[in-house]
Design a protein around this motif. Structure first.
Motif, PDB file in Angstrom:
ATOM      1  N   VAL A   1       0.837  -1.197   0.000  1.00  0.00           N
ATOM      2  CA  VAL A   1       0.000   0.000   0.000  1.00  0.00           C
ATOM      3  C   VAL A   1       0.872   1.247   0.000  1.00  0.00           C
ATOM      4  CG1 VAL A   1      -1.769   1.217   1.321  1.00  0.00           C
ATOM      5  CG2 VAL A   1      -1.713  -1.255   1.351  1.00  0.00           C
ATOM      6  N   ASN A   2       0.493   2.252  -0.800  1.00  0.00           N
ATOM      7  CA  ASN A   2       1.137   3.566  -0.737  1.00  0.00           C
ATOM      8  C   ASN A   2       0.718   4.239   0.559  1.00  0.00           C
ATOM      9  OD1 ASN A   2       2.392   3.453  -3.283  1.00  0.00           O
ATOM     10  ND2 ASN A   2       0.468   4.008  -4.277  1.00  0.00           N
ATOM     11  N   LEU A   3       1.680   4.902   1.208  1.00  0.00           N
ATOM     12  CA  LEU A   3       1.386   5.585   2.454  1.00  0.00           C
ATOM     13  C   LEU A   3       1.095   7.068   2.200  1.00  0.00           C
ATOM     14  CD1 LEU A   3       4.063   3.895   4.723  1.00  0.00           C
ATOM     15  CD2 LEU A   3       1.610   3.453   4.659  1.00  0.00           C
ATOM     16  N   ALA A   4       0.630   7.769   3.198  1.00  0.00           N
ATOM     17  CA  ALA A   4       0.137   9.140   3.051  1.00  0.00           C
ATOM     18  C   ALA A   4       1.219  10.203   3.234  1.00  0.00           C
ATOM     19  CB  ALA A   4      -0.991   9.380   4.054  1.00  0.00           C
ATOM     20  N   ASP A   5       2.471   9.880   2.998  1.00  0.00           N
ATOM     21  CA  ASP A   5       3.538  10.876   3.112  1.00  0.00           C
ATOM     22  C   ASP A   5       3.394  11.909   1.998  1.00  0.00           C
ATOM     23  OD1 ASP A   5       4.282   8.996   4.944  1.00  0.00           O
ATOM     24  OD2 ASP A   5       6.387   9.001   4.404  1.00  0.00           O
ATOM     25  N   ARG A   6       3.592  13.188   2.334  1.00  0.00           N
ATOM     26  CA  ARG A   6       3.422  14.269   1.343  1.00  0.00           C
ATOM     27  C   ARG A   6       4.715  14.561   0.582  1.00  0.00           C
ATOM     28  NH1 ARG A   6      -1.395  17.432   2.437  1.00  0.00           N
ATOM     29  NH2 ARG A   6      -2.308  16.720   4.392  1.00  0.00           N
ATOM     30  N   ASP A   7       5.849  14.509   1.271  1.00  0.00           N
ATOM     31  CA  ASP A   7       7.101  14.937   0.659  1.00  0.00           C
ATOM     32  C   ASP A   7       7.821  13.835  -0.109  1.00  0.00           C
ATOM     33  OD1 ASP A   7       6.612  17.356   1.877  1.00  0.00           O
ATOM     34  OD2 ASP A   7       7.837  16.896   3.634  1.00  0.00           O
ATOM     35  N   THR A   8       7.581  12.589   0.231  1.00  0.00           N
ATOM     36  CA  THR A   8       8.285  11.480  -0.412  1.00  0.00           C
ATOM     37  C   THR A   8       7.289  10.392  -0.801  1.00  0.00           C
ATOM     38  OG1 THR A   8       8.655  10.330   1.670  1.00  0.00           O
ATOM     39  CG2 THR A   8      10.367  11.854   0.978  1.00  0.00           C
ATOM     40  N   ASP A   9       7.765   9.527  -1.681  1.00  0.00           N
ATOM     41  CA  ASP A   9       6.976   8.347  -2.003  1.00  0.00           C
ATOM     42  C   ASP A   9       7.312   7.286  -0.956  1.00  0.00           C
ATOM     43  OD1 ASP A   9       5.863   9.475  -4.279  1.00  0.00           O
ATOM     44  OD2 ASP A   9       7.514   8.788  -5.557  1.00  0.00           O
ATOM     45  N   ALA A  10       6.282   6.720  -0.341  1.00  0.00           N
ATOM     46  CA  ALA A  10       6.497   5.698   0.682  1.00  0.00           C
ATOM     47  C   ALA A  10       5.431   4.627   0.520  1.00  0.00           C
ATOM     48  CB  ALA A  10       6.416   6.308   2.077  1.00  0.00           C
ATOM     49  N   TYR A  11       5.844   3.411   0.798  1.00  0.00           N
ATOM     50  CA  TYR A  11       4.860   2.339   0.768  1.00  0.00           C
ATOM     51  C   TYR A  11       5.138   1.353   1.900  1.00  0.00           C
ATOM     52  CZ  TYR A  11       8.063  -0.996  -1.461  1.00  0.00           C
ATOM     53  OH  TYR A  11       9.099  -1.846  -1.725  1.00  0.00           O
ATOM     54  N   ALA A  12       4.113   0.588   2.205  1.00  0.00           N
ATOM     55  CA  ALA A  12       4.222  -0.432   3.244  1.00  0.00           C
ATOM     56  C   ALA A  12       3.820  -1.772   2.644  1.00  0.00           C
ATOM     57  CB  ALA A  12       3.318  -0.094   4.424  1.00  0.00           C
ATOM     58  N   ARG A  13       4.536  -2.789   3.062  1.00  0.00           N
ATOM     59  CA  ARG A  13       4.209  -4.161   2.681  1.00  0.00           C
ATOM     60  C   ARG A  13       3.896  -4.885   3.991  1.00  0.00           C
ATOM     61  NH1 ARG A  13       5.301  -8.167  -1.336  1.00  0.00           N
ATOM     62  NH2 ARG A  13       5.824 -10.156  -0.338  1.00  0.00           N
ATOM     63  N   VAL A  14       2.619  -5.266   4.145  1.00  0.00           N
ATOM     64  CA  VAL A  14       2.138  -5.802   5.414  1.00  0.00           C
ATOM     65  C   VAL A  14       1.409  -7.116   5.163  1.00  0.00           C
ATOM     66  CG1 VAL A  14       0.727  -5.330   7.443  1.00  0.00           C
ATOM     67  CG2 VAL A  14       1.824  -3.434   6.244  1.00  0.00           C
ATOM     68  N   ALA A  15       1.833  -8.172   5.861  1.00  0.00           N
ATOM     69  CA  ALA A  15       1.119  -9.449   5.839  1.00  0.00           C
ATOM     70  C   ALA A  15       0.278  -9.511   7.109  1.00  0.00           C
ATOM     71  CB  ALA A  15       2.094 -10.615   5.781  1.00  0.00           C
ATOM     72  N   ILE A  16      -0.993  -9.849   6.956  1.00  0.00           N
ATOM     73  CA  ILE A  16      -1.931  -9.809   8.078  1.00  0.00           C
ATOM     74  C   ILE A  16      -2.588 -11.168   8.273  1.00  0.00           C
ATOM     75  CG2 ILE A  16      -4.107  -8.809   8.887  1.00  0.00           C
ATOM     76  CD1 ILE A  16      -3.307  -6.220   7.515  1.00  0.00           C
ATOM     77  N   THR A  17      -2.665 -11.575   9.550  1.00  0.00           N
ATOM     78  CA  THR A  17      -3.410 -12.763   9.953  1.00  0.00           C
ATOM     79  C   THR A  17      -4.417 -12.338  11.009  1.00  0.00           C
ATOM     80  OG1 THR A  17      -1.530 -14.205   9.514  1.00  0.00           O
ATOM     81  CG2 THR A  17      -3.243 -15.065  10.975  1.00  0.00           C
ATOM     82  N   LEU A  18      -5.664 -12.735  10.811  1.00  0.00           N
ATOM     83  CA  LEU A  18      -6.719 -12.420  11.771  1.00  0.00           C
ATOM     84  C   LEU A  18      -6.887 -13.571  12.753  1.00  0.00           C
ATOM     85  CD1 LEU A  18      -9.574 -11.126   9.421  1.00  0.00           C
ATOM     86  CD2 LEU A  18      -7.875  -9.771  10.632  1.00  0.00           C
ATOM     87  N   GLU A  19      -7.143 -13.242  14.014  1.00  0.00           N
ATOM     88  CA  GLU A  19      -7.557 -14.229  14.993  1.00  0.00           C
ATOM     89  C   GLU A  19      -9.038 -14.009  15.244  1.00  0.00           C
ATOM     90  OE1 GLU A  19      -6.764 -15.831  19.532  1.00  0.00           O
ATOM     91  OE2 GLU A  19      -5.656 -14.087  18.815  1.00  0.00           O
ATOM     92  N   LEU A  20      -9.845 -14.992  14.875  1.00  0.00           N
ATOM     93  CA  LEU A  20     -11.297 -14.891  14.966  1.00  0.00           C
ATOM     94  C   LEU A  20     -11.806 -15.695  16.152  1.00  0.00           C
ATOM     95  CD1 LEU A  20     -11.903 -15.482  11.161  1.00  0.00           C
ATOM     96  CD2 LEU A  20     -11.708 -13.291  12.330  1.00  0.00           C
ATOM     97  N   SER A  21     -12.986 -15.324  16.647  1.00  0.00           N
ATOM     98  CA  SER A  21     -13.494 -15.981  17.849  1.00  0.00           C
ATOM     99  C   SER A  21     -13.991 -17.399  17.594  1.00  0.00           C
ATOM    100  CB  SER A  21     -14.598 -15.146  18.484  1.00  0.00           C
ATOM    101  OG  SER A  21     -15.622 -14.914  17.555  1.00  0.00           O
ATOM    102  N   ASN A  22     -14.511 -17.679  16.384  1.00  0.00           N
ATOM    103  CA  ASN A  22     -14.980 -19.043  16.111  1.00  0.00           C
ATOM    104  C   ASN A  22     -15.097 -19.271  14.599  1.00  0.00           C
ATOM    105  OD1 ASN A  22     -17.570 -18.005  15.270  1.00  0.00           O
ATOM    106  ND2 ASN A  22     -18.141 -17.903  17.431  1.00  0.00           N
TER     107      ASN A  22
END
Length: 158
Positions: free
Chosen positions: A68-89
């Protein structure tokens, strides 16, 4: 007769030496046993943390990697994030499967609204985690996202 009295005195001396040796040894053993009991079996309580730990781990669901591109104004920045959800059932997992595109869109919106300096700090990542949990739980009718785990988190600026 004199020999018998002498032998009896020697036996008494030997007995008192044994007691002087055994008594401290017993005290050390008892103190060690009490200390071991205290450290192993005493109820452990953290100060200021009254939240009970969940007795079981919830259902885990890997959502994949988000770049995802991040909201930085002066530079180009991005984040690469792997997500795992823990669900109740398992019922919540089925609901997440049905609403997966909506949830992924919400995750992209939330992450892309942050700056690189914000998400690089531990406080920023924890705030991001809590915001994502709240946002996803509003999408689900059952609720039930217990936690979000970042299994990969890379931020790059150019």
């Amino acid at each position: 007769m004199a020999e018998e009295v002498k032998e009896a005195k020697e036996e008494k001396k030997g007995g008192s030496k044994k007691i002087l040796f055994i008594l401290p040894l017993l005290l050390v053993i008892l103190a060690g046993g009490g200390g071991a009991y205290f450290f192993l079996f005493a109820k452990k309580e953290k100060k200021g943390d009254n939240a009970p730990l969940p007795s079981q781990v919830g259902v885990m669901m890997d959502l994949g990697v988000f770049t995802v591109n991040l909201a930085d104004r002066d530079t180009d920045a991005y984040a690469r994030v792997a997500i795992t959800l823990e669900l109740s059932n398992e019922k919540v997992r089925q609901e997440v499967d049905k609403r997966l595109p909506i949830i992924k869109d919400a995750i992209i919106d939330v992450i892309s609204s942050k700056t690189s300096s914000f998400v690089r700090t531990p406080e920023g990542r924890e705030s991001l985690r809590l915001e994502l949990i709240r946002r996803i739980n509003t999408i689900l009718f059952e609720g039930g996202v217990r936690n979000i785990y970042f299994t990969e988190f890379v931020v790059q600026t150019t």
